[in-house]
Design an enzyme around this catalytic site. Sequence first.
Site, PDB file in Angstrom:
ATOM      1  N   ASP A   1      -5.475  -4.214  -1.393  1.00 47.79           N
ATOM      2  CA  ASP A   1      -5.564  -5.600  -0.916  1.00 47.79           C
ATOM      3  C   ASP A   1      -6.957  -6.159  -1.142  1.00 47.79           C
ATOM      4  OD1 ASP A   1      -3.029  -6.339  -0.019  1.00 47.79           O
ATOM      5  OD2 ASP A   1      -3.230  -4.957   1.672  1.00 47.79           O
TER       6      ASP A   1
ATOM      7  N   HIS B   1       6.122  -9.645  -2.806  1.00 49.28           N
ATOM      8  CA  HIS B   1       4.687  -9.572  -2.533  1.00 49.28           C
ATOM      9  C   HIS B   1       4.182 -10.986  -2.274  1.00 49.28           C
ATOM     10  CE1 HIS B   1       0.359  -9.126  -3.542  1.00 49.28           C
ATOM     11  NE2 HIS B   1       0.533  -7.997  -2.866  1.00 49.28           N
TER      12      HIS B   1
ATOM     13  N   GLU C   1       3.799   8.768   6.048  1.00 51.74           N
ATOM     14  CA  GLU C   1       2.463   8.384   5.586  1.00 51.74           C
ATOM     15  C   GLU C   1       1.454   8.523   6.725  1.00 51.74           C
ATOM     16  OE1 GLU C   1       1.803   4.405   3.478  1.00 51.74           O
ATOM     17  OE2 GLU C   1       0.742   4.087   5.355  1.00 51.74           O
TER      18      GLU C   1
HETATM   19  P1  FAD Z   1       0.438  -4.955  -8.042  1.00 48.83           P
HETATM   20  O1  FAD Z   1       1.598  -4.189  -8.552  1.00 48.83           O
HETATM   21  O2  FAD Z   1      -0.738  -5.109  -8.938  1.00 48.83           O
HETATM   22  O3  FAD Z   1       1.002  -6.400  -7.616  1.00 48.83           O
HETATM   23  C1  FAD Z   1       0.181  -7.335  -6.925  1.00 48.83           C
HETATM   24  C2  FAD Z   1       0.685  -8.753  -7.217  1.00 48.83           C
HETATM   25  O4  FAD Z   1       0.449  -9.113  -8.587  1.00 48.83           O
HETATM   26  C3  FAD Z   1       2.184  -8.944  -7.030  1.00 48.83           C
HETATM   27  O5  FAD Z   1       2.376 -10.258  -6.579  1.00 48.83           O
HETATM   28  C4  FAD Z   1       2.780  -8.765  -8.432  1.00 48.83           C
HETATM   29  O6  FAD Z   1       3.975  -9.482  -8.605  1.00 48.83           O
HETATM   30  C5  FAD Z   1       1.670  -9.310  -9.313  1.00 48.83           C
HETATM   31  N1  FAD Z   1       1.483  -8.529 -10.549  1.00 48.83           N
HETATM   32  C6  FAD Z   1       1.649  -7.207 -10.732  1.00 48.83           C
HETATM   33  N2  FAD Z   1       1.269  -6.843 -11.974  1.00 48.83           N
HETATM   34  C7  FAD Z   1       0.835  -7.967 -12.598  1.00 48.83           C
HETATM   35  C8  FAD Z   1       0.276  -8.223 -13.884  1.00 48.83           C
HETATM   36  N3  FAD Z   1       0.115  -7.240 -14.775  1.00 48.83           N
HETATM   37  N4  FAD Z   1      -0.081  -9.503 -14.188  1.00 48.83           N
HETATM   38  C9  FAD Z   1       0.077 -10.501 -13.280  1.00 48.83           C
HETATM   39  N5  FAD Z   1       0.603 -10.308 -12.025  1.00 48.83           N
HETATM   40  C10 FAD Z   1       0.970  -9.057 -11.694  1.00 48.83           C
HETATM   41  N6  FAD Z   1      -3.158  -0.621   0.030  1.00 48.83           N
HETATM   42  C11 FAD Z   1      -4.298   0.125   0.088  1.00 48.83           C
HETATM   43  O7  FAD Z   1      -5.394  -0.434  -0.032  1.00 48.83           O
HETATM   44  N7  FAD Z   1      -4.247   1.482   0.289  1.00 48.83           N
HETATM   45  C12 FAD Z   1      -3.079   2.155   0.424  1.00 48.83           C
HETATM   46  O8  FAD Z   1      -3.078   3.362   0.590  1.00 48.83           O
HETATM   47  C13 FAD Z   1      -1.860   1.406   0.360  1.00 48.83           C
HETATM   48  N8  FAD Z   1      -0.656   2.009   0.483  1.00 48.83           N
HETATM   49  C14 FAD Z   1       0.497   1.274   0.357  1.00 48.83           C
HETATM   50  C15 FAD Z   1       1.734   1.926   0.410  1.00 48.83           C
HETATM   51  C16 FAD Z   1       2.915   1.210   0.265  1.00 48.83           C
HETATM   52  C17 FAD Z   1       4.243   1.922   0.327  1.00 48.83           C
HETATM   53  C18 FAD Z   1       2.867  -0.205   0.065  1.00 48.83           C
HETATM   54  C19 FAD Z   1       4.142  -0.999  -0.073  1.00 48.83           C
HETATM   55  C20 FAD Z   1       1.644  -0.864   0.012  1.00 48.83           C
HETATM   56  C21 FAD Z   1       0.449  -0.135   0.151  1.00 48.83           C
HETATM   57  N9  FAD Z   1      -0.800  -0.748   0.088  1.00 48.83           N
HETATM   58  C22 FAD Z   1      -1.957  -0.013   0.161  1.00 48.83           C
HETATM   59  C23 FAD Z   1      -0.903  -2.210  -0.015  1.00 48.83           C
HETATM   60  C24 FAD Z   1      -1.003  -2.708  -1.468  1.00 48.83           C
HETATM   61  O9  FAD Z   1      -2.196  -2.254  -2.061  1.00 48.83           O
HETATM   62  C25 FAD Z   1      -0.970  -4.237  -1.413  1.00 48.83           C
HETATM   63  O10 FAD Z   1       0.304  -4.683  -1.040  1.00 48.83           O
HETATM   64  C26 FAD Z   1      -1.495  -4.970  -2.628  1.00 48.83           C
HETATM   65  O11 FAD Z   1      -1.663  -6.356  -2.276  1.00 48.83           O
HETATM   66  C27 FAD Z   1      -0.575  -4.937  -3.845  1.00 48.83           C
HETATM   67  O12 FAD Z   1      -0.516  -3.682  -4.377  1.00 48.83           O
HETATM   68  P2  FAD Z   1       0.480  -3.340  -5.590  1.00 48.83           P
HETATM   69  O13 FAD Z   1       0.169  -1.969  -5.992  1.00 48.83           O
HETATM   70  O14 FAD Z   1       1.864  -3.696  -5.263  1.00 48.83           O
HETATM   71  O15 FAD Z   1      -0.102  -4.389  -6.686  1.00 48.83           O
END
Ligand code: FAD
Length: 332
Positions: free
Chosen positions: A141, A198, A33
């Site tokens: 985030d 998370h 990445e």
């Molecule tokens: P989600 O899947 O939406 O989950 C977030 C939280 O909500 C979790 O606690 C989950 O259990 C809960 N949840 C999920 N869906 C629901 C729902 N429908 N209803 C209620 N609760 C729910 N961030 C950036 O800004 N840019 C990047 O390029 C980036 N790259 C990343 C790459 C990797 C490999 C990883 C692991 C993280 C990356 N992140 C990035 C960070 C990421 O955006 C954060 O960790 C963010 O807080 C959560 O993203 P997520 O897509 O897992 O969210």
Amino acid sequence: MQVPYGQYINKKNNRMKVIDSIRKAKTPLFTFELLPPKKGGKIDNLYQTVNDLVEFEPSYINVTYHQHEIEYYERGDGLMEKKVVQKRPGTISISSALYNKFKIPVVPHLICGGFTKEETEDALIDLNFLGFNNILALRGDPVSGQKRFKPEPGGHVHANELVSQIVQMNRGQYLNPNLKNTTASDFCVGVAGYPEKHYESPNMETDIYWLKKKVEAGADYIVTQMFFDNAKYFHFVEKCREAGIQVPIIPGLKPISTFKDIDMIPRAFYIDIPNELCQEVGKCKTREQVRQVGVEWTAQQAMELKRYGVPALHFFTLSQSDNIRKIAARVF
Ligand code: FAD
């Protein structure tokens, strides 16, 4: 031997999907990445990072997406002015430039934060027209200074909704149901998973419940947050499989590279650093020694994960290559 700058031509098609690369591979893929440079920075530094790593034949390269941030400036009249800035712009153009230069498939990240659904649709159209067939779909985030993630009005609240929108476009369904003769995209979608859960989730079971929703929405594979203890990954995979998640789960690895990492990583990412690793870093006198400890630790992790048969090893480089080169030379 390092490849002379600019001479590497891989000829892999950008349309090659991550999931197909995984299915075809007999051994774990090497992937990494990159972060866009800070505003005003050069893309050449990214080219150099890729160039330093091409000899290990990366299957694809991820490029992160960074939401806008809020900053306050002194106006000079005693008042502060609020400005919305994007500190690391350029994800889509960098992804395109990297593919054009190296002919290695690129996986741009796309986030919910800062986007309305319309803007997401337009970004997907751009990516499709530019020839991308891969996206890592994330929520993003909270903006710095905010405690909770706030979606744009009319934007997605969680990553599963973003996955659904991408899958709908793959079926030729756009937001406006009256559009005729629409083009269907063909995106392979990755999502994030958390071996140490998370930070917002009350427990691992709930987090995996929502992770499964992302897979049910159409995610093809999962990439994990970094971890420093492989037992956490093995346990996470076991829990996911018990919950019925069948897609590949790619481990994400980051070598410790500065003294500060030991304090910063647990605070920023809510993950543990094993005591043994903290003690090894504690014995170091110089930054170079810390980087070497990071290389040793991550190489050991990577070799064990390789023996376990992971689909790929994904490295968070922070756009620096020296330590990842040393690890890759031992593992691939
Ligand atoms: P989600 O899947 O939406 O989950 C977030 C939280 O909500 C979790 O606690 C989950 O259990 C809960 N949840 C999920 N869906 C629901 C729902 N429908 N209803 C209620 N609760 C729910 N961030 C950036 O800004 N840019 C990047 O390029 C980036 N790259 C990343 C790459 C990797 C490999 C990883 C692991 C993280 C990356 N992140 C990035 C960070 C990421 O955006 C954060 O960790 C963010 O807080 C959560 O993203 P997520 O897509 O897992 O969210």
